[in-house]
Enzyme design. Structure first.
Site, PDB file in Angstrom:
ATOM      1  CB  CYS A 178      57.632  33.319  38.605  1.00  0.00           C
ATOM      2  SG  CYS A 178      56.402  32.252  37.860  1.00  0.00           S
TER       3      CYS A 178
ATOM      4  CB  CYS B 140      59.852  18.169  50.248  1.00  0.00           C
ATOM      5  SG  CYS B 140      59.130  19.215  48.972  1.00  0.00           S
TER       6      CYS B 140
ATOM      7  CB  CYS C  29      52.239  18.579  45.486  1.00  0.00           C
ATOM      8  SG  CYS C  29      53.017  17.665  46.824  1.00  0.00           S
TER       9      CYS C  29
ATOM     10  CB  ILE D 248      52.177  44.667  30.323  1.00  0.00           C
ATOM     11  CG1 ILE D 248      53.459  44.518  29.537  1.00  0.00           C
ATOM     12  CG2 ILE D 248      52.196  43.733  31.514  1.00  0.00           C
ATOM     13  CD1 ILE D 248      53.788  43.104  29.183  1.00  0.00           C
TER      14      ILE D 248
ATOM     15  NE  ARG E  64      59.114   7.528  46.257  1.00  0.00           N
ATOM     16  CZ  ARG E  64      58.229   8.420  46.670  1.00  0.00           C
ATOM     17  NH1 ARG E  64      57.763   9.331  45.841  1.00  0.00           N
ATOM     18  NH2 ARG E  64      57.796   8.429  47.905  1.00  0.00           N
TER      19      ARG E  64
ATOM     20  CG  PHE F  53      68.306   2.174  42.223  1.00  0.00           C
ATOM     21  CD1 PHE F  53      68.695   3.502  42.222  1.00  0.00           C
ATOM     22  CD2 PHE F  53      69.294   1.210  42.146  1.00  0.00           C
ATOM     23  CE1 PHE F  53      70.035   3.860  42.149  1.00  0.00           C
ATOM     24  CE2 PHE F  53      70.642   1.547  42.064  1.00  0.00           C
ATOM     25  CZ  PHE F  53      71.005   2.877  42.061  1.00  0.00           C
TER      26      PHE F  53
ATOM     27  CG  LEU G 295      65.741  13.271  51.230  1.00  0.00           C
ATOM     28  CD1 LEU G 295      65.875  11.946  50.507  1.00  0.00           C
ATOM     29  CD2 LEU G 295      66.786  14.263  50.737  1.00  0.00           C
TER      30      LEU G 295
ATOM     31  CD  GLU H 249      63.733   2.910  46.706  1.00  0.00           C
ATOM     32  OE1 GLU H 249      64.036   2.077  47.572  1.00  0.00           O
ATOM     33  OE2 GLU H 249      64.391   3.075  45.682  1.00  0.00           O
TER      34      GLU H 249
END
Ligand SMILES: Cc1cc2nc3c(=O)[nH]c(=O)nc-3n(C[C@H](O)[C@H](O)[C@H](O)COP(=O)(O)OP(=O)(O)OC[C@H]3O[C@@H](n4cnc5c(N)ncnc54)[C@H](O)[C@@H]3O)c2cc1C
Ligand code: FES
Ligand code: FES
Length: 1337
Positions: A77, A117, A152, A266, A918, A920, A1044, A1268
Site C-alpha cells: 500500500c 479468518c 492479526c 521519493i 465479543r 457483549f 467469520l 467469547e
C-alpha cells in the site's frame, strides 16, 4: 511540469511474469495495481498506511555493484508502482497455490492453525517467506522479528509464530528459560491427572513437506540485464495529475532538484506516502533516485562510519551490527543505542522500505533515530549542483530552523556517525503504547562527555521526541550543567531545568500531557543511572555503583519468542477413525487463506458497469444540516451521482437507525451522503468537494457523565435484585464505595466492512454480497430502505475477515446505504470502507461507568452489593439495550453475594452508535466486579485471590436472576489454575523480586469466570440447515451461521461427517445465504456451533432415517451405492434440519428467568512485570495459564484458537487499545498508527491453555460455545498490573486504594506509580484549558 508527450514504459516483474505498464500513474500504489489491474487479490487491504502488514509482498532487486539480489518485505500500500522499475515482486500467489503447489510456509501456517479468518494470512506468509529467502534456517527470534509488522486480530499470534518456528534449526520445543527442560514433558510439568487421556499436539509435523530453499524461483535474468545496462537513461512516467522522474546519474538528480525544488525525493515513500493519503498533501512531481549508486554505500574511516542515504533502515541495522562486532564497545556506544531502537522501530517491512536519508530529512517528531544521531554528533553530507557541504544533525536542523536546513536544491548523500570515546556515553530511550511497531510517546537521545578520568561534565546533549511538533533539544539545560559532577544533585537540578525548558502545554496535541512531562525526567533518570553504572565499570573505586535495588531500572524488557503448551482431551480410542469429531481438524479454508485463494468480498472480480461509493460524513456531533452543496463534486471526472436521504424510497429511519442523515446530524461520522463514481479515487476526490453547512444544536452530549446530567437515555433501566440490600448494609463490618471507568474498544477486524450491491433487472431484486454476522438483518434493512418485500433481497455471505460483533448490525446500515445507491443509479455498487471511515462510522464496544457500594465482613465475606452500570450507547439504539441486559444478568460473574442489587442503563450520546462486541458487555462490567473484590481484599488485608475464593459460588445454587446451576467445573478450573500455575509460590517469588527492585515490579492475578452463551429469548436461538446429497454421493451443507474465522463451517462439516457416517471430504459448505436458509439468527453470542450444529445434525438424521431401508437391504454397500439406490426409489435426498432453540426466558418484571442455556467456566492466572519509571509492561507479560471448561471439544484446535485469540483481544482491551475522542466528539484514533491492538511481541512469554472436561448434555455432543469466553480472561493482565502497581505504591508509602480503570495503559501505570518524578512535574488547573482528548466512559 516535465513533458507529457512521451512517457516511458514501466517494466517490472510480478511472480515471474513481466509487466509492461505504458501508462504508469505515480499516484497508483502496488496494492491497488495488484488487486485491481492484475487481479491478484491475495494481497489484502486493511489500513493503507503501512501499519498492519496485510499487504506484505516481497520485493527483489539486483545490485549491479555487488552482483547480489536483495529480497525484502514491503507493504504494497506504500509502494508506488513507478518505484518498481527493474524490480521483481512476489505476492502470495507467486509463493504457491492450490492449483499448482503450496509452499511449506503456506502449508505450515495452515496446519499449525495459524489462520482463522485468513485475512492477515497472505501477509504473514509473505513475511515468513521473505525471511526464509534471506535466512533459510532462521532463529526463533528472527521469526518474531519478521512478524512484528503484521497484525492479526483473530489468532493471538501463538500458532503463527509456531508455524514459523518449524523452519528453525533450533529445537522448536520450548527450552524453558534456558533450563534445557521442555514444558512438553508432562512429568516435569505435572499438569495432568490422567496423562493417557490428555493430548498436546494440535498438528503433526511429520505431515509437513520438507522445505528446500533451492527450489525457489530465480530472479528474472532480464532484470539483471536491465540493471547492468551501461546505457541507462532517465525515465519519466506520467499520470493523471502527477509525474514521476527517475534519474540515473547524480548530476541528473541535482539538475532535477534544481528544476523542481519542491518535488520530494521519493525513497521509501513511508513518510511521503502517508502524507499524501491521510493529509491530502499534493505533489505534481516526484523525483525517484532509487538505486543511484552514490546513495548506497558504507564507508568506515578512522573515526566513524558514513552510511549512504539510500540505505534502508534494515541495511543501516546490518551495517551497525557489523561495526559493533568489529570495533571495541567504547567506540560504538551511539551504534548500540541506534541498534536498540532499530529493533522496535515500526515493523520489518517499514524498516526495509524507509531510508536513512528519508528518515533524517522527514524528521518525524517521534523519530527514534534522529535524537540519538544528534546526541552522537552525526553530520549530514549534502550535495547540490553547487557542490558538497556538511551540516550537523543538531538541534537547529531537527527543529527545522531555515539556516540549519538543507536547501531545496540539495540532497542528502550520506550520514556520518562518529565513534564514541571512553569518556563519552550515549543512550537511546523510548516509551511507546506497545513495544514494537508503535511510534514513541516520548523518546530521547542523550549523550554526555566527561573530562577524562572524571565525572565532570564537559559536554551534555539531550534530545527529545514526542514532546512537540519536532524533536527538541534541551540545550539550555545542558549548557547550565557543564562543569557539574554526575551526581544526585546534578540530576535533581537537571530535572528541574529540563522541565522549565521543555514545556508541553496542557492542551497539546496528542494529549497525555502530564505523562509526557513525567517521561521527560524519568528517561533522564534512566540515562543518569546508566552513565553512573558505566562510570563504575571503568573505575569502581572512584565512581560508586548505583544501588542494587535500582539495577533493573536499566534493563529494557527483552523481546522473547513466546512458547507454551495447549492441552486437551484425546479422542476416545474406540471412536471410529473416520469420525472427525473431537479431533483438531484444520480450518477448512486454512490452505486457501494461506495461498490467498480464499475469496473475500472485495476479491470478487469487477462486475460490468460497477460503481464505487465514497462517504461524506458529518463533522459535527449535533447540528442542523443547513445545506448540502454538491455541484463542484458532481462536475469532477467519473462522478455519476450523489446519494442523499432524499433518494431513499422506503424508510430512512428504521427502528431508530438513520441511514442517510436527514435535516440534522447526531454524531461525528454519521453518513450524510455518498458519491458514486467510476473509480474509488474519483468517488473519494468528489466526496471531499461536497460542502455541508451546519448549525450546531445544543446540547452536545459526548460522555456518560454529560448524558446523566441531561437525563439522556436510550432505554429503560434494567434491574435484578436478591435479598435485602439495605438491611444487609446495616449489618456489615465495612462498606466501600467507588467508581470504575472502562473505555470502549474498536473491533479492528482486519477486513473492513465491504459490500457489493447488485440491482437485478427484474422485479426490483437486489443481491448483496458482504461479510456479515446477520444476513437476515441486512435483508430486513435493505427491504425497508427500498420499500420492497424481503423476498426480493438476497444476502450472500461466504466469509468475513473477522467480525467480533462489529458485523452484526452495522452491515444492515451499510447494506441499506449501498442498496439505495444501487437502486438510484441502477448499477452495481462496490462499497469498501477505508479503515479510518470504518473506525469512525461503525463504532465498537460500549464504554462503561460502574458505581458500586459493597458491604462486607472483616474476614472478606461480601454480604451486600449495590451496583449501577451505565454504558455509552451513542446516538441510536443499535443493541445497547440488550448489552445492558447482559451486563445486569451476567456481571455477578463467579461470586455469590446474598444481598445483591444491580441496575443498568444505556446512555444516549452524540457519538457513533456503539454495538455488539465479543463478550457483549461482560468484559467491561466484570472489571467493576473485580475492582470491588480487589478493594475488599485491600480493606481486609487479604490477597484478592483469597477474597475471590471466599465469595465464589460453591454448590448447586441460583444466580441472582434465579437460574439454577452447578458451579463444580468453576471450582475445578479455579483449583487447577491455582495449583498448576503454582500461584502462591510465584506470588511469593514476585514479592521477593519486588523487595529487591525499586523501579520494576511484578504482579500476579488469578481470575475466575462464569460466563453464559446465547440469549434470553428462545426464538433467537432457533436455527435451520439445508443438506443436499447429490447423486455422486457428495453432500452440500448449508445453514444459517456465518463463517467469520471461528471455524464454524469446519465444525459443521465434522458434525455432518459423523451423522452421515462419511468422510469429511464428501462434504462441502459453500456459503450462507438468505435464499437457502431464511430468517436465520445472528452468528454471535458463542452459540453458532450449538444451534447450527443441532440443525445440521437434525437434517442429517432425517436423511439417514430416509436411507435406512436402503442401507438395511445392502448393509455392506457403499455410500454411493445407497445414494444411487435411494434415488431410484424416489427417496428425497434433500432435507431441512431445524433446531427450535434452547428454552430461555427472562421476565424483567419479576427480575428472574432461565436466561441462558448453560454456563461456561474458567480461571486464568497472569503474571506481569511493569517498569514504574515509564509504565511499560507489555513485553513482560511473563506467563498466562488458562483453564477453560470446554465440556467436550468438537475441535480442540479451533476452540483453543478462539480462547487464545479472545484472550489476546481482551488483553488489548484492558491494556493498549485506547480510543481518543476530542471534547467535540471527534474520534482521533482511526488506524493502526494511533490505535494499538496487540502484536506478536505482546503475547505471554509462556502461554498455557488447558481445556477442562465437563458435561453439557444440552448442547451438541456435549460441547460448549467458547467464542467469547476468553475475552474477559484478558482482564487477568489488568489485575496483575494492578497488583504490580499496588506493590510499587505500597513501597512508596501510598496505601490508599487507587481507582482501577481500563485500559491500564503505560500512562496509567506510570502516573499511578507516584514518586519524586511525578511529584516534580507542573500540573494544570483543569478549569483553565480544553484538553486535546477526553474519556467518554
Ligand atoms: C507504519 C509506519 C511506522 C513507523 N514507525 C516509526 C517508528 O516507530 N519510529 C520512527 O522513528 N519512525 C517511524 N516511522 C517513520 C519512518 O521512519 C519514516 O517514514 C522513514 O524513515 C522515512 O524514510 P523514507 O525513505 O520512506 O522517506 P520518503 O517518504 O521517501 O521521503 C521522506 C522525505 O525525505 C526526503 N528525502 C528522502 N531522501 C532524501 C535524500 N537523500 N535527500 C534529500 N531529501 C530526501 C523526501 O524528499 C521527502 O520529503 C514509521 C513510518 C510508518 C509508515
Ligand atoms: S494495508 Fe498495507 S500495511 Fe495495512
Ligand atoms: S486470522 Fe489473522 S486477522 Fe483473522
Amino acid at each position: 511540469m516535465p513533458s507529457l508527450s512521451n512517457p516511458d514504459e514501466l517494466i517490472f516483474f510480478v511472480n515471474g511474469r513481466k509487466v509492461i505498464e505504458l501508462n504508469a500513474d505515480p499516484e497508483v500504489n502496488l496494492l491497488f495495481y495488484l488487486r485491481k489491474v492484475l487481479h491478484l487479490s491475495g494481497t489484502k487491504y486493511a489500513c493503507g498506511g503501512g501499519g498492519c502488514g496485510a499487504c506484505t509482498v516481497m520485493v527483489s532487486r539486483y545490485n549491479p555493484k555487488t552482483k547480489k539480489i536483495h529480497h525484502y518485505p514491503a507493504t504494497a500500500c506504500l509502494v508506488p508502482i513507478c518505484s518498481l522499475h527493474g524490480a521483481a515482486v512476489t505476492t502470495v500467489e507467486g509463493v504457491g497455490s492450490i492449483k499448482t503447489r503450496i509452499h511449506p510456509v503456506q502449508e505450515r501456517l495452515a496446519k499449525c492453525h495459524g489462520t482463522q479468518c485468513g485475512f492477515c494470512s497472505p501477509g504473514m506468509v509473505m513475511s515468513i517467506y521473505t525471511l526464509l529467502r534471506n535466512h533459510p534456517e532462521p532463529t526463533p527470534d528472527q521469526i518474531t522479528e519478521a512478524l512484528g509488522g503484521n497484525l492479526c486480530r483473530c489468532t493471538g499470534y501463538r500458532p503463527i509464530i509456531e508455524s514459523g518456528k518449524t523452519f528453525c534449526v533450533e529445537s522448536t520445543l520450548c527450552q524453558r528459560k534456558g533450563s534445557g527442560k521442555c514444558c512438553m514433558d508432562q512429568d516435569e510439568r505435572s499438569f495432568v491427572n490422567k496423562p493417557e487421556k490428555i493430548c498436546t499436539k494440535l498438528y503433526n509435523e511429520d505431515e509437513f513437506r520438507p522445505f528446500d530453499p533451492s527450489q525457489e524461483p530465480i530472479f528474472p535474468p532480464e532484470l539483471i540485464r536491465m540493471a547492468e545496462d551501461p546505457n541507462k537513461r532517465r525515465l519519466t512516467f506520467q499520470g493523471e495529475r502527477t509525474s514521476w522522474i527517475m534519474p540515473v546519474t547524480l548530476e541528473d538528480v541535482l539538475e532535477l532538484k534544481a528544476s523542481f525544488p519542491k518535488a520530494p525525493l521519493i525513497m521509501g515513500n513511508t513518510a511521503v506516502g502517508p502524507s499524501i493519503k491521510f493529509k491530502d498533501v499534493f505533489y505534481p512531481v516526484f523525483i525517484s533516485p532509487l538505486g543511484l549508486p552514490e546513495l548506497y554505500f558504507v564507508d568506515t574511516i578512522d573515526d566513524g562510519v558514513t552510511i549512504g542515504a539510500g540505505y534502508s533502515l534494515a541495511q543501516l541495522n546490518d551495517a551497525l551490527l557489523f561495526t559493533v562486532l568489529e570495533q571495541p564497545k567504547e567506540k560504538t556506544k551511539t551504534y548500540h543505542a541506534l541498534l536498540k531502537h532499530l529493533r522496535t522501530l515500526a515493523g520489518a517491512q517499514i524498516r526495509n522500505m524507509s531510508t536513512v536519508g528519508g528518515h533524517v530529512v522527514s524528521r518525524p517528531s517521534f523519530s527514534d533515530l534522529n535524537p540519538i544521531l544528534a546526541a552522537g554528533n552525526a553530520t549530514i553530507n549534502l550535495r547540490s549542483k553547487e557542490g558538497e557541504r556538511q551540516i550537523p544533525l543538531n538541534s537547529h536542523f531537527l527543529e527545522r530552523s531555515p539556516e540549519a536546513d538543507l536547501k531545496s536544491e540539495e540532497i542528502v548523500l550520506s550520514v556520518y556517525i562518529p565513534y564514541s570515546t571512553q569518556w563519552d556515553f550515549v543512550s537511546g530511550l523510548r516509551l511507546a503504547q506497545r513495544q514494537e511497531n508503535a511510534s514513541a510517546i516520548v523518546n530521547a537521545g542523550m549523550s554526555v562527555k566527561f573530562e577524562d578520568g572524571t565525572n565532570t561534565i564537559k559536554d551534555l546533549k539531550m534530545f527529545y521526541g514526542g514532546v512537540g511538533p519536532t524533536v527538541v533539544s534541551a540545550s539550555q539545560t545542558c549548557k547550565q550543567l557543564i562543569g557539574r559532577h554526575w551526581d544526585d544533585q546534578m540530576l535533581s537540578d537537571a530535572c528541574r531545568l529540563v522541565l522549565d525548558e521543555i514545556y508541553i502545554p496542557p492542551e497539546a496535541k496528542g494529549g497525555m500531557v502530564e505523562y509526557r512531562r513525567t517521561l521527560i525526567i524519568s528517561l533522564l533518570f534512566k540515562f543518569y543511572l546508566k552513565v553512573r553504572q558505566e562510570l563504575n565499570k571503568i573505575d569502581p573505586q572512584k565512581f560508586p555503583d548505583i544501588p542494587e535495588k535500582f539495577m533493573s531500572a536499566l534493563e529494557d524488557f527483552p523481546i522473547e519468542t513466546p512458547q507454551g503448551l495447549q492441552m486437551f482431551e484425546c479422542v476416545d480410542p474406540r471412536q471410529p477413525p473416520q469420525d472427525p469429531v473431537g479431533h483438531p481438524i484444520m480450518h477448512q479454508s486454512a490452505i486457501k487463506h494461506a495461498t490467498g485463494e480464499a475469496v473475500f468480498c472485495d476479491d470478487m472480480p469487477p462486475i460490468a458497469n460497477e460503481l464505487f461509493l465514497a462517504v461524506v460524513t458529518s463533522t459535527r456531533a449535533h447540528a442542523k444540516i443547513m445545506s448540502i452543496e454538491t455541484s463542484e463534486a458532481l462536475a469532477l471526472p467519473g462522478v455519476v451521482d450523489i446519494i442523499t436521504a432524499d433518494d431513499v424510497p422506503g424508510d430512512n429511519n428504521y427502528h431508530g437507525e438513520v441511514f442517510y442523515a436527514q435535516n440534522k446530524v447526531i454524531c461525528v461520522g454519521q453518513i450524510v451522503c455518498t458519491v458514486a463514481a467510476d473509480t474509488y479515487a474519483h468517488a473519494k476526490a468528489a466526496a471531499k468537494k461536497v460542502k455541508i453547512t451546519y448549525e450546531d444544536i445544543e446540547p452536545k452530549i459526548i460522555t456518560i457523565e454529560q448524558a446523566l446530567q441531561h437525563n439522556s437515555f436510550l432505554s429503560v433501566e434494567r434491574k435484578i435484585e436478591q435479598g435485602n440490600v439495605e438491611q444487609a448494609f446495616r449489618h456489615v463490618d465495612q462498606i466501600i464505595e467507588g467508581e470504575v471507568h472502562v473505555e470502549g474498544q474498536e473491533h479492528f477486524y482486519m477486513e473492513t466492512q465491504t459490500i457489493l450491491a447488485i440491482p437485478k433487472q427484474e422485479d426490483k431484486e437486489m443481491v448483496l454480497h458482504l461479510g456479515t454476522q446477520f444476513p437476515t438483518h441486512v435483508q430486513e434493512f435493505v427491504a425497508a430502505a427500498l420499500n420492497i418485500p424481503r423476498n426480493r433481497v438476497t444476502c450472500c455471505m461466504k466469509r468475513a475477515g473477522g467480525a467480533f460483533g462489529g458485523k452484526v448490525t452495522k452491515p444492515g446500515l451499510l447494506g441499506a446505504i449501498s442498496a439505495v445507491a444501487a437502486n438510484k443509479t441502477g448499477r452495481p455498487i462496490r462499497f469498501i470502507l477505508e479503515r479510518g471511515d470504518d473506525m469512525l462510522i461503525t463504532a465498537g464496544r460500549h464504554p462503561l461507568l460502574g458505581k458500586y457500594k459493597i458491604g462486607f465482613m472483616n474476614n472478606g465475606v461480601i454480604k451486600a452489593a449495590d451496583v449501577e452500570y451505565y454504558v455509552n450507547g451513542g446516538c441510536t439504539p443499535d443493541e445497547s439495550e440488550m448489552v445492558v441486559e447482559f451486563i445486569v444478568l451476567k456481571s455477578e460473574n463467579a461470586y455469590y453475594i446474598p444481598h445483591f442489587r444491580c441496575r443498568g442503563r444505556a446512555c444516549k450520546t452524540n457519538l457513533p452508535s456503539n454495538t455488539a462486541f465479543r463478550g457483549f458487555g461482560f468484559p467491561q462490567a466484570t472489571v467493576v466486579v473485580e475492582a470491588y473484590v480487589t478493594a475488599v481484599a485491600s480493606q481486609c488485608n487479604l490477597l484478592p485471590e483469597e477474597v475471590k475464593e471466599i465469595n465464589m459460588y460453591k454448590r448447586t445454587t441460583k444466580t441472582a436472576h434465579k437460574q439454577t446451576f452447578n458451579p463444580e467445573p468453576l471450582r475445578r478450573c479455579w483449583k487447577e489454575c491455582l495449583e498448576k500455575s503454582a500461584f502462591y509460590a510465584r506470588k511469593q517469588a514476585a514479592e521477593e523480586f519486588n523487595k529487591e527492585n525499586y523501579w520494576k515490579k511484578r504482579g500476579l492475578a488469578v481470575v475466575p469466570m462464569k460466563f453464559t452463551i446465547g440469549v434470553p429469548v428462545t426464538y433467537y436461538n432457533q436455527a435451520a440447515a439445508l443438506v443436499h446429497i447429490y447423486l455422486d454421493g457428495s453432500v452440500l451443507v448449508t445453514h444459517g451461521g456465518c463463517e467469520l474465522g471461528q471455524g464454524l463451517y469446519t465444525k459443521m462439516s465434522q458434525v455432518a461427517s459423523r451423522e452421515l457416517n462419511i468422510p469429511q471430504s464428501y462434504i462441502h459448505l459453500s456459503e450462507t445465504s438468505t435464499i437457502t436458509v431464511p430468517n436465520a439468527s445472528f452468528t454471535a453470542g458463542s452459540m453458532a456451533t450449538d444451534i447450527n450444529g443441532k440443525a445440521v445434525q437434525n437434517a442429517c438424521q432425517i436423511l439417514m432415517a430416509r436411507l435406512q431401508p436402503v442401507i438395511r437391504k445392502n448393509p455392506k454397500g457403499k455410500w454411493e451405492d445407497w445414494i444411487a439406490k435411494a434415488f431410484e426409489e424416489s427417496i428425497s435426498l434433500s432435507a431441512t434440519g431445524y433446531f427450535k432453540g434452547y428454552k430461555t426466558n427472562m421476565d424483567w418484571e419479576k427480575k428472574e428467568g432461565e436466561a441462558f442455556p448453560y454456563f461456561v467456566y474458567g480461571a486464568v492466572c497472569s503474571e506481569v512485570e511493569v517498569d514504574c519509571l515509564t509504565g511499560a509492561h507489555k513485553a513482560q507479560l511473563r506467563r498466562t495459564d488458562i483453564f477453560m471448561d470446554a465440556a467436550f471439544s468438537i475441535n480442540p484446535a479451533l476452540d483453543i484458537g478462539q480462547i487464545e485469540g479472545a484472550f489476546i483481544q481482551g488483553m488489548g482491551l484492558y491494556t493498549t487499545e485506547e480510543l481518543k475522542y476530542s471534547p467535540e466528539g471527534v474520534l482521533y484514533s482511526r488506524g493502526p498508527d494511533d490505535y494499538k491492538i496487540p502484536t506478536a511481541t505482546e503475547i505471554p512469554e509462556e502461554f498455557y491453555v488447558t481445556l477442562v472436561r465437563s458435561r453439557n448434555p444440552i448442547a451438541i455432543y456435549s460441547s460448549k460455545g467458547l467464542g467469547e469466553a476468553g475475552m474477559f480472561m484478558g482482564c487477568s493482565v489488568l489485575l496483575a498490573i494492578n497488583d504490580a502497581v499496588t506493590a510499587a505504591r505500597k513501597e512508596r508509602g501510598l496505601t490508599k486504594t487507587f481507582t482501577l480503570s481500563s485500559p491500564v495503559t503505560p500512562e496509567f501505570i506510570r502516573m499511578t506509580c507516584v514518586d519524586q518524578f511525578t511529584d516534580m512535574i507542573p500540573r494544570d488547573d483543569p478549569s483553565t484549558f480544553t484538553p486535546w482528548s477526553i474519556h467518554v466512559s
